[in-house]
Design a protein around this motif. Structure first.
Motif, PDB file in Angstrom:
ATOM      1  N   LEU A 155       0.781  -1.107   0.158  1.00 43.86           N
ATOM      2  CA  LEU A 155       0.122   0.183   0.038  1.00 43.86           C
ATOM      3  C   LEU A 155       0.976   1.686  -0.050  1.00 43.86           C
ATOM      4  CD1 LEU A 155      -2.148  -1.081   2.512  1.00 43.86           C
ATOM      5  CD2 LEU A 155      -3.101  -1.831   0.230  1.00 43.86           C
ATOM      6  N   SER A 156       2.214   1.236  -0.534  1.00 47.52           N
ATOM      7  CA  SER A 156       2.915   2.321   0.007  1.00 47.52           C
ATOM      8  C   SER A 156       3.186   3.189  -1.058  1.00 47.52           C
ATOM      9  CB  SER A 156       4.614   1.603   0.683  1.00 47.52           C
ATOM     10  OG  SER A 156       4.888   1.150  -0.653  1.00 47.52           O
ATOM     11  N   ALA A 157       2.217   2.738  -2.329  1.00 44.05           N
ATOM     12  CA  ALA A 157       2.090   4.110  -3.508  1.00 44.05           C
ATOM     13  C   ALA A 157       1.415   4.481  -3.352  1.00 44.05           C
ATOM     14  CB  ALA A 157       2.792   2.774  -4.558  1.00 44.05           C
ATOM     15  N   SER A 161      -6.444   7.531   1.662  1.00 44.60           N
ATOM     16  CA  SER A 161      -7.851   6.891   1.737  1.00 44.60           C
ATOM     17  C   SER A 161      -7.617   5.563   1.294  1.00 44.60           C
ATOM     18  CB  SER A 161      -9.068   8.197   0.770  1.00 44.60           C
ATOM     19  OG  SER A 161      -8.701   8.654  -0.127  1.00 44.60           O
ATOM     20  N   MET A 162      -7.229   5.862  -0.029  1.00 46.39           N
ATOM     21  CA  MET A 162      -7.503   4.521  -0.770  1.00 46.39           C
ATOM     22  C   MET A 162      -6.698   3.431  -0.174  1.00 46.39           C
ATOM     23  SD  MET A 162      -7.795   3.021  -3.388  1.00 46.39           S
ATOM     24  CE  MET A 162      -9.149   4.017  -4.173  1.00 46.39           C
ATOM     25  N   ARG A 163      -5.488   3.906   0.446  1.00 45.89           N
ATOM     26  CA  ARG A 163      -4.702   2.790   2.028  1.00 45.89           C
ATOM     27  C   ARG A 163      -5.356   2.280   2.727  1.00 45.89           C
ATOM     28  NH1 ARG A 163       1.104   4.999   4.224  1.00 45.89           N
ATOM     29  NH2 ARG A 163       1.432   5.486   2.438  1.00 45.89           N
ATOM     30  N   GLN A 167      -7.090  -1.545   3.273  1.00 45.58           N
ATOM     31  CA  GLN A 167      -6.952  -2.306   4.465  1.00 45.58           C
ATOM     32  C   GLN A 167      -7.882  -2.966   4.842  1.00 45.58           C
ATOM     33  OE1 GLN A 167      -5.475   1.070   6.394  1.00 45.58           O
ATOM     34  NE2 GLN A 167      -3.476   0.774   5.970  1.00 45.58           N
ATOM     35  N   HIS A 168      -9.233  -2.598   4.700  1.00 47.24           N
ATOM     36  CA  HIS A 168     -10.236  -3.211   5.310  1.00 47.24           C
ATOM     37  C   HIS A 168     -10.672  -4.291   4.018  1.00 47.24           C
ATOM     38  CE1 HIS A 168     -11.830  -0.509   8.177  1.00 47.24           C
ATOM     39  NE2 HIS A 168     -11.587   0.726   7.312  1.00 47.24           N
TER      40      HIS A 168
END
Lengths: 284, 225
Positions: A155-157, A161-163, A167-168
């Motif tokens: 998720l680092s890129a 909010s998208m992260r 995550q969910h």
């Protein structure tokens, strides 16, 4: 149960170092792997995937993947891998990317539905946003119902909010498929939300290993809270000194006396904590 | 115009037939060779690479002469091949070989770098999906770089069409048998038959324009997809 006991000489950020890892991972657990760049996290994932060779032993549910006489090729390990830069097959549509792994249309559609990608099934990867691409990559990794899911800073890129959204989704996929997962991450909140265990590597060795709370919480003794930050500058104002510290994306000022200021230099990593006052939490 | 239709038709058909065979050879041998050379850990890589690139740097006429020595009736390799009835010199096979040798570096080098530049992670993702390197090459890498592949093939074929030096040495420029369209132009100019040379030239111009149009069309189609 996954048992890992490996050794490999690496060229790290500070010259040669030995990656030397002994780990037992329970089935269906979610392990976050953390540590500075060059500490050997990615190499460990690649050794588990069979993309790099190492000395030692790896066994997964009684199957030996690596020892003195055995080296199981990546094709035969049944692994799902999510790369930081997605690594989608550019010549195939979203659905074809999934079906390339396994011709199981029912599972593919279920995964796309779970990650809200149903509408995009026939689009090419080049037309998708970063978040959408990483969801496709995640679905693709789940297609062969892997024994072990490896994620290298997935998720680092992405933007914050998208992260959170992803995550969910990672969490709901983990709950639905109960896949043993190892994820490399630098984000404490992400590790706290997702993982049941956090392993910290430094210079190729495990330096911390425990549940997310005990590893990630930085307060010591009676401290109410504590943040790690980078000291940017110390400015003298009349008789006091003001330290300017970057914590995450924020910059704060802290008052210092002369004795404290003398021991600190710009660029130092510092902890900011307080004992006396209860912190106030406001909803924004 | 005072030349016969067959004087144009025959070299054209011969050239197209040669190109057909060269094209098949480039696909069947050129693609695996490019893949082989894209591997970092390949043994004797420098040697194979030099051999493939040589015709690009070395004068064609000299390459032709060396091949003539090698494959001639009494050559090192030719004498053995001659015994089992395979002849390259003054034969159609010689034309195909000449075109192939000249075109090979133009096919292999761009394709090799396209394969090398293809992201490693995507190949690894395919391996972890249980697919072999060969399967990954055929279904992921080559389809993804098809534009470079077709462009390399077209440029290599264009080079084979214009081949003169090696073809002259191996084929012998026998009128009616081994005079490809490029050699036919040379022959016509040598005989002072400028109208014939001009007609043959016009055909080459049309073919070249068709190649350009094909390249352009491919690019357009790729943008739409």
């Amino acid at each position: 149960m996954i048992e890992i006991s490996i050794e490999k000489e690496l060229l790290g950020s500070l010259g040669k170092m030995d990656l030397c890892v002994d780990l037992q991972i329970e089935k269906q657990s979610f392990v976050a792997l953390s540590g500075q760049s060059g500490s050997g996290k990615t190499t460990l994932l690649r050794i588990l995937a069979g993309l790099e060779k190492a000395k030692g032993r790896i066994s997964v549910d009684q199957e030996v993947w690596l020892d003195q006489n055995v080296y199981r090729v990546p094709q035969k390990r049944g692994i799902g891998f999510v790369f930081q830069d997605y690594a989608l097959f550019p010549n195939m549509s979203v659905l074809e990317n999934l079906l390339f792994v396994k011709k199981d249309k029912v599972l593919a559609e279920q995964l796309l539905e779970m990650t809200e990608l149903g509408e995009l099934a026939h689009r090419k990867p080049a037309t998708l946003s970063g978040g959408q691409k990483q969801r496709v990559s995640l679905c693709r990794a789940m297609m062969n119902r892997p024994k072990l899911l490896l994620m290298d800073e997935p998720l680092s890129a992405l933007d914050p909010s998208m992260r959170t959204k992803l995550q969910h989704e990672i969490l709901s996929l983990h709950k639905a498929f109960e896949t043993t997962t190892i994820m490399v991450s630098h984000d404490p909140s992400e590790m706290y939300k997702l993982s049941s265990r956090v392993v910290v590597l430094s210079q190729g060795k495990i330096v911390q290993d425990g549940d997310a709370k005990s590893v990630l919480l930085r307060t010591q003794g009676s401290q109410k809270f504590s943040f790690e930050g980078e000291l940017l500058d110390i400015v003298k104002v009349d008789v006091i000194y003001v330290a300017i510290v970057a914590i995450g994306q924020q910059i704060v000022e802290v008052v210092l006396d002369e004795g404290e200021a003398q021991n600190l230099r710009a660029g130092d990593t510092v902890n900011i904590g307080t004992k006396a006052f209860a912190p106030i939490l406001h909803k924004k | 115009m005072d030349f016969e239709f067959t004087q144009v038709w025959h070299p054209l058909v011969l050239s197209l037939k040669t190109l057909g065979f060269v094209g098949v050879l480039l696909v069947v041998l050129g693609i695996p060779l490019a893949y082989l050379l894209s591997k970092e850990e390949l043994k004797y890589k420098w040697f194979i690479e030099t051999l493939v690139t040589l015709p690009l740097i070395f004068p064609p006429i000299a390459i032709g002469f060396l091949l003539l020595l090698l494959l001639g009736k009494y050559g090192w390799v030719g004498s053995y091949l001659n015994q089992i009835g395979i002849r390259f010199i003054f034969d159609f096979k010689g034309l195909v070989l000449a075109g192939f040798v000249a075109a090979l570096p133009l096919m292999v080098k761009p394709l090799q770098s396209a394969i090398e530049l293809f992201p490693k992670a995507i190949k690894e993702a395919a391996y972890m999906s249980g697919k072999s390197p060969l399967y990954t090459l055929c279904f992921i890498v080559l389809p993804s770089i098809r534009k470079s592949l077709v462009a390399a093939l077209l440029i290599a074929l264009a080079r084979a069409l214009g081949e003169v030096g090696i073809t002259l040495m191996l084929g012998g420029n026998i009128v009616g048998k081994t005079d490809t369209i490029s050699l036919a132009i040379y022959n016509a100019v040598f005989d002072g038959d400028y109208p014939l040379a001009l007609s043959l030239c016009s055909i080459l111009i049309v073919v070249s324009l068709a190649v350009f149009a094909a390249l352009h069309f491919l690019e357009r189609r790729d943008q739409v997809l």
